[in-house]
Design a protein around this motif. Sequence first.
Motif, PDB file in Angstrom:
ATOM      1  N   LEU A  19       0.868  -1.180   0.000  1.00 18.22           N
ATOM      2  CA  LEU A  19       0.000   0.000   0.000  1.00 18.22           C
ATOM      3  C   LEU A  19       0.900   1.225   0.000  1.00 18.22           C
ATOM      4  O   LEU A  19       1.750   1.379   0.880  1.00 18.22           O
ATOM      5  N   LEU A  20       0.718   2.083  -0.990  1.00 22.06           N
ATOM      6  CA  LEU A  20       1.443   3.357  -1.055  1.00 22.06           C
ATOM      7  C   LEU A  20       0.436   4.492  -0.941  1.00 22.06           C
ATOM      8  O   LEU A  20      -0.535   4.545  -1.690  1.00 22.06           O
ATOM      9  N   VAL A  21       0.670   5.367   0.022  1.00 24.17           N
ATOM     10  CA  VAL A  21      -0.139   6.581   0.174  1.00 24.17           C
ATOM     11  C   VAL A  21       0.752   7.769  -0.161  1.00 24.17           C
ATOM     12  O   VAL A  21       1.856   7.889   0.367  1.00 24.17           O
ATOM     13  N   SER A  22       0.280   8.616  -1.065  1.00 18.26           N
ATOM     14  CA  SER A  22       1.083   9.769  -1.493  1.00 18.26           C
ATOM     15  C   SER A  22       0.312  11.072  -1.363  1.00 18.26           C
ATOM     16  O   SER A  22      -0.906  11.128  -1.603  1.00 18.26           O
ATOM     17  N   ASN A  23       1.056  12.117  -0.978  1.00 23.44           N
ATOM     18  CA  ASN A  23       0.530  13.475  -1.018  1.00 23.44           C
ATOM     19  C   ASN A  23       0.867  14.087  -2.370  1.00 23.44           C
ATOM     20  O   ASN A  23       2.019  14.009  -2.802  1.00 23.44           O
ATOM     21  N   VAL A  24      -0.106  14.676  -3.018  1.00 26.00           N
ATOM     22  CA  VAL A  24       0.151  15.414  -4.257  1.00 26.00           C
ATOM     23  C   VAL A  24       0.023  16.889  -3.918  1.00 26.00           C
ATOM     24  O   VAL A  24      -1.055  17.374  -3.562  1.00 26.00           O
ATOM     25  N   ILE A  25       1.155  17.589  -3.981  1.00 29.11           N
ATOM     26  CA  ILE A  25       1.206  19.004  -3.602  1.00 29.11           C
ATOM     27  C   ILE A  25       1.070  19.860  -4.852  1.00 29.11           C
ATOM     28  O   ILE A  25       1.882  19.773  -5.783  1.00 29.11           O
ATOM     29  N   PHE A  34       4.842  14.836  -6.072  1.00 31.42           N
ATOM     30  CA  PHE A  34       4.319  13.606  -5.496  1.00 31.42           C
ATOM     31  C   PHE A  34       5.236  13.177  -4.351  1.00 31.42           C
ATOM     32  O   PHE A  34       6.397  12.846  -4.580  1.00 31.42           O
ATOM     33  N   LYS A  35       4.716  13.203  -3.142  1.00 31.39           N
ATOM     34  CA  LYS A  35       5.516  12.889  -1.956  1.00 31.39           C
ATOM     35  C   LYS A  35       4.938  11.671  -1.231  1.00 31.39           C
ATOM     36  O   LYS A  35       3.749  11.673  -0.864  1.00 31.39           O
TER      37      LYS A  35
END
Length: 298
Positions: A19-25, A34-35
């Motif tokens: 599972l990858l959760v990413s913040n898109v700023i 993409f962090k």
Amino acid sequence: MISIKKFAAIDIGSNAIRLLVSNVIITKDTAPQFKKSALVRVPIRLGADSFVEGTISEKNIDRMMNAIKAFKLLMNVHGVENYKACATSAMREASNGQKIAEKIHQKTGIKIDIISGKEEATIISSTDLHELISGDKSYLYVDVGGGSTEFTIFSKGKIIISKSFKIGTVRILNNTKEQNKDAFKKVENWIKDNTEGYRKISLIGSGGNINKLFKMSGRIEGAPISYIYLNAQYQFLKNMSYSDRITELSLNPDRADVIIPATKIYLSAMKWSGARKIYVPKIGLADGIIKNLFYKKI
């Protein structure tokens, strides 16, 4: 003005589920950033069932169900607004793969798409590869998984040809020597036929094993690994026992065995294409899923 969106990707592979959760700023004057916010990896080796028995065992179905339930809770905690779950070769080849996906959907509400090797390669190639493949150079991109390996040739910034082969780390461990010999020969013929006209081709490698090898090398991000170094590492790892790879190199138990066949695939691809170095950007299927979700391609 800054805006932050949260996306998630579930990658159901042959050696593990992630599972990858990413913040898109998002800001007004710059490209989206993409962090990575969280990455959870569960070592459920579906390929050991699928490639040997042709079906996924009840034990691993239960483990998958629990993993997906946990991933759903984690996505809720993180405030994920959109996600996609993709399964690759192990689920694709298991006779009960589609039934398992339907059962998980009924029990958890998480829909799993079982994608083809070509779809997998397309999703991965939509990541940050453009930073490497720009200009007039040529590259052979190699993504090694547990059940299959995707090969893509880029030249002058464009995809020339792509092919998925049933050769992967878990599959190699479970196949006979003759089966592996035949599989490697098919890959060799394809690489030689399709890289013949390119000079000074380089490899781009992705997958958990090449990322681990790169980390072990101590090189700075963006610097390539040479064929000589990778071959030396292969010989070093091959001469160590499985237990020593765990205790002395601190490899996870589900990494300590598959890292050997993975390294062999990368080395073979370099040898047959004439590449002398391999670049290791931090990309994978989960990264590609999130990029595609953000840009509404899937």
